[in-house]
Structure formats: C-alpha cells, structure tokens
Motif scaffolding. Structure first.
Motif, mmCIF file in Angstrom:
data_model
loop_
_atom_site.group_PDB
_atom_site.id
_atom_site.type_symbol
_atom_site.label_atom_id
_atom_site.label_comp_id
_atom_site.label_asym_id
_atom_site.label_seq_id
_atom_site.Cartn_x
_atom_site.Cartn_y
_atom_site.Cartn_z
ATOM 1 N N THR A 5 53.518 60.175 6.331
ATOM 2 C CA THR A 5 53.381 59.223 7.431
ATOM 3 C C THR A 5 53.546 57.792 6.930
ATOM 4 O O THR A 5 53.040 57.442 5.859
ATOM 5 C CB THR A 5 51.981 59.357 8.090
ATOM 6 N N TRP A 40 56.560 53.514 18.533
ATOM 7 C CA TRP A 40 55.157 53.561 18.146
ATOM 8 C C TRP A 40 55.064 53.039 16.722
ATOM 9 O O TRP A 40 56.047 53.057 15.969
ATOM 10 C CB TRP A 40 54.681 55.006 18.258
ATOM 11 N N ALA A 44 56.526 59.720 11.362
ATOM 12 C CA ALA A 44 56.319 60.946 10.593
ATOM 13 C C ALA A 44 57.589 61.312 9.831
ATOM 14 O O ALA A 44 58.692 61.121 10.328
ATOM 15 C CB ALA A 44 55.924 62.085 11.528
ATOM 16 N N ASP A 104 59.402 58.201 15.048
ATOM 17 C CA ASP A 104 58.129 57.882 15.707
ATOM 18 C C ASP A 104 57.786 58.973 16.716
ATOM 19 O O ASP A 104 58.616 59.815 17.054
ATOM 20 C CB ASP A 104 58.165 56.496 16.351
ATOM 21 N N ARG A 105 56.568 58.978 17.217
ATOM 22 C CA ARG A 105 56.094 60.052 18.098
ATOM 23 C C ARG A 105 56.801 60.089 19.443
ATOM 24 O O ARG A 105 56.850 61.128 20.091
ATOM 25 C CB ARG A 105 54.586 59.928 18.314
ATOM 26 N N ASP A 106 57.337 58.960 19.894
ATOM 27 C CA ASP A 106 57.969 58.888 21.211
ATOM 28 C C ASP A 106 59.494 59.012 21.145
ATOM 29 O O ASP A 106 60.170 58.831 22.146
ATOM 30 C CB ASP A 106 57.596 57.564 21.896
ATOM 31 N N ASP A 107 60.025 59.305 19.963
ATOM 32 C CA ASP A 107 61.474 59.385 19.752
ATOM 33 C C ASP A 107 62.199 58.123 20.206
ATOM 34 O O ASP A 107 63.320 58.181 20.702
ATOM 35 C CB ASP A 107 62.065 60.617 20.455
#
Length: 139
Positions: A103, A129, A133, A8-11
């Motif tokens: 995605t 999130w 990806a 996810d984008r926020d790790d």
C-alpha cells in the motif's frame, strides 16, 4: 519498486513506477494516469538532514532548462508518500531496488488535485483516493 503498478480503490487513477536511470537526486519516478488520458509525472527526492521522501506530481511541465517558477506552476501535488505493510505498519516509500509495499498513501491527493488546472471539464473529473494498492508488476 521501480516496476510496480498501483491503483486506487475507486479506479480513478493508477500509478506506474519506472526506473529513474542515473539520477543522483531522484530516488523514484512514476506516472499517475487519470481519466481522459491525463498523465501526471511523479518524482521522489529524499531531503537532507531529516530523511524524508519529498514527492511531486507535475502536469505538462516545460522541458529543458526551466525556472523554479515554471516548475511550481505545473506542480499539482507535493508531499511525503507513505507505505504500509499487510499488518498496517506505516513507513516511508522505499527507493528503487527495494521490494514494493502492498500500500502507498498520498496524503490529501484528491482534494489537492481538485484545485488544479487539470481538473474539470477539459481534464479529469474523477478524483483518486489517497490510498493505492499494489496491483502487480510490469514484467
């Protein structure tokens, strides 16, 4: 698809897909790893009639012959997993043997996990999130 890895984008979480084996109903199997070593088991089964990939994320489910109530109690998130290509075209998650999309989207994942028993002081506190990806392949 069965060897893909997503983040996810926020790790806050990563997803590790695995081969399902000989299952007649499960089309995808995966692990979602959160902070503090919390691991959620994920499966995808396609519904009959209107074909939809119904996914479940479970935490510390009992093994063996279990009841529907026991499975419901350990299921933290359920829903459809969507896939998006590089042009933004949204589709449904592909089954094993197909190419992994760039995605994946797990609608309302973070807010739903926040309400779970695995969230909090003794579990994870960083919420993922909804969008993951493709990060690579396990081989």
């Amino acid at each position: 698809m069965e060897l893909s890895v997503y983040g996810d984008r926020d790790d806050a979480a990563w997803i590790d897909f695995r081969p399902t084996g000989e299952s007649a109903v499960v089309t995808n199997s995966f692990k979602m790893v959160l902070e503090k070593g919390v691991v959620l088991d994920g499966i995808v089964m396609w519904s009959e009639g209107v074909k939809r990939p119904h996914a479940s994320l479970m935490y510390q489910c009992p093994e063996g012959d279990v009841t529907g109530e026991e499975i419901a109690a350990c299921t933290l998130w359920e829903g459809v997993i969507y896939a998006a290509d590089t042009n933004g075209k949204v589709d449904l998650i592909p089954a094993e043997g197909e190419a992994a999309p760039p995605t994946l989207i797990f609608p309302d994942l973070g807010p739903t996990l926040r309400m779970s028993a695995a969230y909090g002081e003794d579990g994870f506190s960083k919420l993922p999130w909804d969008v993951f990806a493709l990060k690579g392949c396990q081989e």
